[in-house]
Design a protein around this motif. Structure first.
Motif: not given
Length: 210
Positions: A129, A146-147, A150, A153-154
């Protein structure tokens, strides 16, 4: 899943990964990659471990994909660790005139990177990350980041690959009022920051592969 006896690790990313590798006679650099390399060598002296650093300062994900065949695929790695994203956010703040890599484009290119590894090698993929932008949880940079976190992570879930939750761990540390200094400028690491990356990486690696 057990770590292979002959294990070649390729770490690819930006300046946080590069961390002096061009000045280091061993080419490993002086940051988190060295900490991980030294841990692996001392913890598993019975294995033939090779650690290759392919970080390049200033890289955004678009720069990574441009050199991915040469700097990653051609090395025939057993493990590929990808750490990218902070410059895709930083350039929005310090060089807004550039053609920016917004989240949708970031995700599209990241898919390309993962598919290249899967289609052209037999390597295990490890996604790190993006860490933080300024040691302030409310900073604009951290909001913009933040996006991107994410997305990483996705992607790890989608492809069933290993995720290193560094953003989570950095935010956990800086949420403490008396936290140690993790960066020299809000992005690049102190030795403490590098150790936090390395520790988080090793904890996830051990859980997944040992």
């Amino acid at each position: 899943m057990e770590m292979k006896h002959n294990a070649r690790f390729v770490f690819v990313g930006d300046s946080i990964t590069e961390e002096g590798r061009f000045d280091d006679p061993e080419g490993v650099g002086y940051g988190y990659v060295r900490f991980i390399r030294d841990y692996l060598l001392t913890e598993f002296p019975n294995k033939n471990i090779e650690v290759i650093n392919r970080g390049v300062g200033g890289n955004r994900i678009i720069d990574l994909v441009a050199r991915f065949q040469r700097d990653v695929i051609a090395l025939k790695p057993d493990y590929v660790s990808i750490f990218i994203g902070i410059n895709d956010v930083w350039r929005q703040l310090d060089e807004p005139e550039l053609d920016q890599i917004y989240p949708e484009k970031f995700e599209e290119i990241y898919h390309q990177l993962i598919r290249m590894v899967q289609e052209r090698t037999e390597a295990n993929i490890i996604l790190i990350e993006p860490t933080i932008y300024q040691e302030d949880m409310t900073s604009l940079g951290n909001e913009l980041l933040k996006p991107y976190v994410n997305i990483v992570r996705d992607l790890a879930r989608t492809y069933g690959v290993t995720l290193i939750p560094t953003n989570r761990e950095f935010l956990k540390v800086i949420s403490n009022e008396k936290h140690p200094t993790l960066t020299v400028d809000g992005v690049h690491m102190t030795s403490t920051g590098d150790m936090l990356i390395a520790k988080t990486w090793m904890n996830a690696f051990i859980q997944e592969f040992l």
